[in-house]
Design a protein around this motif. Sequence first.
Motif, PDB file in Angstrom:
ATOM      1  N   ALA A  71       0.299  25.870   8.184  1.00 31.69           N
ATOM      2  CA  ALA A  71      -0.633  26.810   7.536  1.00 31.69           C
ATOM      3  C   ALA A  71       0.097  28.104   7.178  1.00 31.69           C
ATOM      4  O   ALA A  71      -0.066  28.639   6.073  1.00 31.69           O
ATOM      5  N   ALA A  72       0.924  28.602   8.105  1.00 30.18           N
ATOM      6  CA  ALA A  72       1.650  29.860   7.883  1.00 30.18           C
ATOM      7  C   ALA A  72       2.626  29.746   6.713  1.00 30.18           C
ATOM      8  O   ALA A  72       2.735  30.658   5.887  1.00 30.18           O
ATOM      9  N   ARG A  73       3.325  28.632   6.645  1.00 32.06           N
ATOM     10  CA  ARG A  73       4.286  28.441   5.548  1.00 32.06           C
ATOM     11  C   ARG A  73       3.574  28.428   4.194  1.00 32.06           C
ATOM     12  O   ARG A  73       4.059  28.975   3.222  1.00 32.06           O
ATOM     13  N   ARG A  74       2.418  27.775   4.154  1.00 26.37           N
ATOM     14  CA  ARG A  74       1.652  27.742   2.894  1.00 26.37           C
ATOM     15  C   ARG A  74       1.182  29.134   2.507  1.00 26.37           C
ATOM     16  O   ARG A  74       1.195  29.499   1.337  1.00 26.37           O
ATOM     17  N   ALA A  75       0.781  29.922   3.506  1.00 26.40           N
ATOM     18  CA  ALA A  75       0.307  31.290   3.234  1.00 26.40           C
ATOM     19  C   ALA A  75       1.442  32.144   2.663  1.00 26.40           C
ATOM     20  O   ALA A  75       1.253  32.858   1.678  1.00 26.40           O
ATOM     21  N   VAL A  76       2.613  32.051   3.271  1.00 26.36           N
ATOM     22  CA  VAL A  76       3.764  32.855   2.821  1.00 26.36           C
ATOM     23  C   VAL A  76       4.171  32.444   1.399  1.00 26.36           C
ATOM     24  O   VAL A  76       4.400  33.294   0.537  1.00 26.36           O
ATOM     25  N   GLY A 172      -6.041  24.171  11.019  1.00 27.54           N
ATOM     26  CA  GLY A 172      -5.795  25.600  11.174  1.00 27.54           C
ATOM     27  C   GLY A 172      -5.653  26.310   9.844  1.00 27.54           C
ATOM     28  O   GLY A 172      -5.445  25.682   8.800  1.00 27.54           O
ATOM     29  N   ALA A 173      -5.790  27.629   9.913  1.00 25.35           N
ATOM     30  CA  ALA A 173      -5.619  28.450   8.712  1.00 25.35           C
ATOM     31  C   ALA A 173      -4.889  29.732   9.084  1.00 25.35           C
ATOM     32  O   ALA A 173      -5.039  30.247  10.193  1.00 25.35           O
ATOM     33  N   ALA A 174      -4.077  30.210   8.146  1.00 26.40           N
ATOM     34  CA  ALA A 174      -3.294  31.428   8.357  1.00 26.40           C
ATOM     35  C   ALA A 174      -3.637  32.443   7.280  1.00 26.40           C
ATOM     36  O   ALA A 174      -3.805  32.085   6.105  1.00 26.40           O
TER      37      ALA A 174
END
Lengths: 354, 134
Positions: A71-76, A172-174
Motif C-alpha cells: 500500500a505504501a509503495r503505491r501511495a509514494v 490495508g491502505a496508506a
Amino acid sequence: MKHFYTSFYFHFDNMVAIVGYGAYVPRYRIKVEEIARMWGDDATSISRGLGINEKSVPAIDEDTATIAVEAARRAVKSAGIDAGEIGAIYVGSESHPYAVKPTATIVAEAIGATPYLTAADYEFACKAGTAGMQNCIALVKAGMIKYGMAIGADVAQAAPGDALEYTAAAGGAAYIIGKDGIATINETASFTTDTPDFWRREGQPYPGHGERFTGEPAYYRHITNAARLLMEKMGTKPSDYDYAIFHQPNGKFPRRVAKMLGFNDEQIKPGLLCPIIGNTYSGSAMLGLAATLDVAKAGDHIIMVSFGSGAGSDAFDITVTNAIESYPRQNIRKMIEKKEYVDYGLYMKYRGEI
Amino acid sequence: MMAVPRYWREIPARYNLIGKRCKICGNIYFPPRSICPVCRRKSVGQMEDYKLKGTGVVESYTVIHVPPPHFEGEEPYIMALIKLDEGTYVTGQIVECDEKEVHIGMRVRATFRKIMEDGEKGAIYYGYKFVKEE
C-alpha cells in the motif's frame, strides 16, 4: 473549545491535505458459504445478517508488513514524491507480525524513507490507522515534517468457529499527509471511552469480544458521537457531504449508522467494501476512503469515521481538490475484482493454522 | 536458516533490489558486487548503488515439489531465473501464478513478501518475490 478550533482552520498556513494514497487487498477470497459449511451454520441467514458475501484471505507469505509495504509503495508512486522527504511513518494494526519490533521500520526501509524520520506502530484494534493520520496531520500542521505517512493494515485474526471468522479479513491502505494535495483535511474529531468490547491478551492468538458484534454502547455510540462532534465543529449537516465512510465490521452496521445519522445509501455506496472483502480492521475505513477518492471529483465533500475496539472513533472532514483530476488513481475496486477462491482447508493453511 | 547480521546487511538488495553499477563500463550487478569482474582493480571505489525497477521476463523456471525446511507448506512453488529489464539476472520465486500458467517469456514484476521465518521465536525475513505483470 470546539469553537476555538473552527475559528482558524481555514488559515492557509495550517492547511493539511492528503498528498497521495495507496491500497492493497490480497488476491484470495473465501465465501461465507464455505465457512458456514464447515461449522454447520446457515450461510444464507449469516450472509444476510452480516451483509457480507466473501472476505479476503492473505497468501501464505503475506502479513501486515507486506500489505503495508504494498500500500505504501503505491501511495509514494501515485503521489510522485521523494520518499526520503517523509518525516514520519505510523502503522496501525492489531496484527503486527512482531510483538516487539516495529512494522513501521520495515515499511520505511522498503519505500526508501530511512533513515531521517520518526516511526512507530499503533494499536487500537480497527482504528489505529486513523490515529496515525491524526498524528501526521498534527506534525504537518506544526511544521515538524513535510510529509507523514499513516497506514492501516491487518491480517485479522479470528478463532475457527467464532462469529468473527466470517468477517476477519486482510488488506490495508496508506496515506501521505502534507501541506497540499488531492484532498484537504479540514478538521478531525475523536470520541473515546474505555468500553471493553474487543480485546486480545498478550500471547493469545485470537481476540475475544464482549458480545457478538456489540452495537449500541460500542459501534453506534462512538461513531455517531465522533461524526456529530465533527459536524458541529464544521457547522455541517449530513446532506452537505457527497460521500461518507463509516468503519465496516460487517456490511450492515455502516448502513445502519449512516441512516441513524441522516446519510443515505448513495453517500456510502462507493466506500462500502465490506460485502466483497470483509472487515480489514485497521484497513477498513481507510480502504473505504481510498475507494471513494477513486471516484470523487474536485469539490466533493467527504466524511470518514473509523471505529476500534469498542472504545473509540476518529472522524475526518475532507474536501477533494482540483489536483485529483491529474492524480493517477489506482481503482481499488478493479484490484479487488482480481480474485481467486480458496476452500476452508487452504484458508487454514494460508493463515498458518495448519 | 539465515543469520540476522547477514539479513540486515542484505536488506537494501532484498527489499528494494538495489544492486551495483560499475561507473567505468556501466555494467549492472545483482546481487551487489564490490568489484566489477570486467574492469577489475580499476573499478575499486567506482561501484555505485543502482536501484533496479523490478520488472523483467522469465528466462527459465522450475517447480519445487520438495522444498527446504523453511519453505515447507508453500510447495509446489515456482522458482525462476528472471532477466530484468536492465539486463541483469535474478533468481526469485513467482507467486500467485499457477504452474500451468508460468512460461518462458512471461512478464513479471517484483513484489514484497515474507521469505521465511526463523522458527516461532526468531526473526522474520522479508524480500522480493515476483508476480505476473498485469
